[in-house]
Motif scaffolding. Structure first.
Motif, PDB file in Angstrom:
ATOM      1  N   ILE A  93       0.412  26.472   1.289  1.00  0.00           N
ATOM      2  CA  ILE A  93       1.155  25.213   1.220  1.00  0.00           C
ATOM      3  C   ILE A  93       0.693  24.225   2.290  1.00  0.00           C
ATOM      4  O   ILE A  93       0.531  23.030   2.018  1.00  0.00           O
ATOM      5  N   GLY A  94       0.474  24.729   3.510  1.00  0.00           N
ATOM      6  CA  GLY A  94       0.079  23.844   4.600  1.00  0.00           C
ATOM      7  C   GLY A  94      -1.222  23.122   4.315  1.00  0.00           C
ATOM      8  O   GLY A  94      -1.329  21.905   4.499  1.00  0.00           O
ATOM      9  N   ARG A  95      -2.215  23.864   3.872  1.00  0.00           N
ATOM     10  CA  ARG A  95      -3.518  23.263   3.548  1.00  0.00           C
ATOM     11  C   ARG A  95      -3.385  22.287   2.380  1.00  0.00           C
ATOM     12  O   ARG A  95      -3.975  21.198   2.391  1.00  0.00           O
ATOM     13  N   PHE A  96      -2.614  22.656   1.378  1.00  0.00           N
ATOM     14  CA  PHE A  96      -2.404  21.805   0.203  1.00  0.00           C
ATOM     15  C   PHE A  96      -1.796  20.463   0.612  1.00  0.00           C
ATOM     16  O   PHE A  96      -2.295  19.395   0.228  1.00  0.00           O
ATOM     17  N   LEU A  97      -0.731  20.492   1.401  1.00  0.00           N
ATOM     18  CA  LEU A  97      -0.077  19.256   1.832  1.00  0.00           C
ATOM     19  C   LEU A  97      -0.996  18.422   2.716  1.00  0.00           C
ATOM     20  O   LEU A  97      -1.052  17.198   2.586  1.00  0.00           O
ATOM     21  N   TYR A  98      -1.727  19.086   3.602  1.00  0.00           N
ATOM     22  CA  TYR A  98      -2.618  18.374   4.520  1.00  0.00           C
ATOM     23  C   TYR A  98      -3.699  17.607   3.763  1.00  0.00           C
ATOM     24  O   TYR A  98      -3.942  16.420   4.042  1.00  0.00           O
ATOM     25  N   LYS A  99      -4.354  18.253   2.806  1.00  0.00           N
ATOM     26  CA  LYS A  99      -5.442  17.606   2.076  1.00  0.00           C
ATOM     27  C   LYS A  99      -4.944  16.479   1.189  1.00  0.00           C
ATOM     28  O   LYS A  99      -5.571  15.415   1.112  1.00  0.00           O
ATOM     29  N   GLU A 100      -3.836  16.685   0.508  1.00  0.00           N
ATOM     30  CA  GLU A 100      -3.283  15.633  -0.358  1.00  0.00           C
ATOM     31  C   GLU A 100      -2.871  14.418   0.474  1.00  0.00           C
ATOM     32  O   GLU A 100      -3.131  13.275   0.102  1.00  0.00           O
ATOM     33  N   ARG A 101      -2.232  14.673   1.615  1.00  0.00           N
ATOM     34  CA  ARG A 101      -1.801  13.582   2.494  1.00  0.00           C
ATOM     35  C   ARG A 101      -3.000  12.840   3.067  1.00  0.00           C
ATOM     36  O   ARG A 101      -3.023  11.602   3.111  1.00  0.00           O
ATOM     37  N   GLU A 102      -4.011  13.572   3.518  1.00  0.00           N
ATOM     38  CA  GLU A 102      -5.211  12.968   4.093  1.00  0.00           C
ATOM     39  C   GLU A 102      -5.887  12.030   3.109  1.00  0.00           C
ATOM     40  O   GLU A 102      -6.259  10.898   3.457  1.00  0.00           O
ATOM     41  N   GLN A 103      -6.036  12.465   1.883  1.00  0.00           N
ATOM     42  CA  GLN A 103      -6.683  11.635   0.869  1.00  0.00           C
ATOM     43  C   GLN A 103      -5.875  10.372   0.594  1.00  0.00           C
ATOM     44  O   GLN A 103      -6.442   9.284   0.444  1.00  0.00           O
ATOM     45  N   ASP A 104      -4.564  10.517   0.548  1.00  0.00           N
ATOM     46  CA  ASP A 104      -3.705   9.371   0.271  1.00  0.00           C
ATOM     47  C   ASP A 104      -3.758   8.353   1.411  1.00  0.00           C
ATOM     48  O   ASP A 104      -3.851   7.139   1.183  1.00  0.00           O
ATOM     49  N   LEU A 105      -3.737   8.829   2.652  1.00  0.00           N
ATOM     50  CA  LEU A 105      -3.771   7.921   3.799  1.00  0.00           C
ATOM     51  C   LEU A 105      -5.105   7.193   3.901  1.00  0.00           C
ATOM     52  O   LEU A 105      -5.147   5.996   4.211  1.00  0.00           O
ATOM     53  N   LYS A 106      -6.196   7.897   3.646  1.00  0.00           N
ATOM     54  CA  LYS A 106      -7.503   7.248   3.679  1.00  0.00           C
ATOM     55  C   LYS A 106      -7.592   6.166   2.611  1.00  0.00           C
ATOM     56  O   LYS A 106      -8.149   5.087   2.838  1.00  0.00           O
ATOM     57  N   ARG A 107      -7.014   6.435   1.462  1.00  0.00           N
ATOM     58  CA  ARG A 107      -7.007   5.450   0.384  1.00  0.00           C
ATOM     59  C   ARG A 107      -6.214   4.212   0.787  1.00  0.00           C
ATOM     60  O   ARG A 107      -6.658   3.071   0.576  1.00  0.00           O
ATOM     61  N   MET A 108      -5.037   4.407   1.426  1.00  0.00           N
ATOM     62  CA  MET A 108      -4.211   3.273   1.835  1.00  0.00           C
ATOM     63  C   MET A 108      -4.907   2.428   2.899  1.00  0.00           C
ATOM     64  O   MET A 108      -4.821   1.197   2.883  1.00  0.00           O
ATOM     65  N   ALA A 109      -5.589   3.099   3.834  1.00  0.00           N
ATOM     66  CA  ALA A 109      -6.327   2.352   4.859  1.00  0.00           C
ATOM     67  C   ALA A 109      -7.453   1.541   4.235  1.00  0.00           C
ATOM     68  O   ALA A 109      -7.684   0.384   4.606  1.00  0.00           O
ATOM     69  N   GLU A 110      -8.155   2.126   3.286  1.00  0.00           N
ATOM     70  CA  GLU A 110      -9.256   1.425   2.618  1.00  0.00           C
ATOM     71  C   GLU A 110      -8.748   0.207   1.863  1.00  0.00           C
ATOM     72  O   GLU A 110      -9.395  -0.848   1.858  1.00  0.00           O
TER      73      GLU A 110
END
Length: 231
Positions: A93-110
């Motif tokens: 679960i930890g890895r799953f949440l981390y990767k999904e969140r990371e991708q979403d945040l990078k998208r918002m910054a872009e």
């Protein structure tokens, strides 16, 4: 064995979402009362498009087994992880949440034309305060979480941190560090004005500010830089 494909990343935008009750129950099981916003008070924040609240759902049972809340602040070009919950062990679960969140945040910054500077997080310090049970969920053990966050790249900001209780009763919550995970190599400090402005903005929703928090903020305003130290 559960695979990542058996976990669903589902956003919650209303307290009427049936998964919100499951998430809130999980929060109450894991966190101490002063860290959990009362059920009905979630109605307005969840409708804020800037607040991202996601749950990890185990497809097989429709159970909420994890959750994370985070925000991207384009004006500061930083993110904040409000909380991350791992409700059951050995599901990834930890890895799953981390990767999904990371991708979403990078998208918002872009989308805002920026490259994310880094992410804040409030991190329990079990070496100072040892009475965090976290519902008996071993992955949420503060010693484990602190080491995992260190592995991810989080560092602690060098000042004595307190925050107003989410019960909005004017009490100061202690036993935590304010952490930051830089996205750029070589960062050793943050501008104190950035830290102070961010914390002030983050807790603007709470009207009852403890004296210890006000003193902390005054001290930050008097600094130029805040060092980043190992967790």
């Amino acid at each position: 064995m559960v695979t990542q494909s058996q976990l669903k990343f589902h956003r919650i935008t209303t307290i009427n979402d049936p998964y919100f009750r499951k998430m809130h129950n999980l929060m109450r099981e894991v966190f101490p009362p002063e860290e959990v916003l009362e059920y009905s008070l979630w109605a307005e924040p969840l409708e804020d498009p800037g607040i991202q609240v996601y749950v990890a759902i185990l497809s097989e049972t429709d159970e909420v087994v994890g959750a994370t809340e985070y925000r991207y602040y384009s004006g500061f070009n930083v993110a904040m992880t409000d909380f991350t919950i791992i409700g059951r062990p050995q599901l990834g679960i930890g890895r799953f949440l981390y990767k999904e969140r990371e991708q979403d945040l990078k998208r918002m910054a872009e989308v805002s034309g920026q490259e994310l500077l880094g992410m804040f997080a409030e991190i329990y310090d079990p070496y100072r305060k040892k009475d965090h049970e976290f519902g008996g969920v071993k992955p949420m053990d503060p010693y484990v979480r602190r080491e995992v966050l260190s592995h991810l790249g989080y560092q602690r900001l060098d000042f004595s941190y307190v925050h107003p209780s989410w019960e909005n009763n004017g009490e100061a919550v202690t036993g935590l560090d304010l952490g930051f995970m830089p996205m750029r190599e070589g960062m050793t400090s943050l501008p104190a004005s950035l830290v102070a402005d961010f914390v002030d903005n983050y807790y603007a929703v709470l009207s009852a500010k403890p004296e210890a928090w006000l003193q902390m903020m005054e001290g930050l305003r008097e600094k130029d830089e805040v060092a980043l130290l190992p967790l």
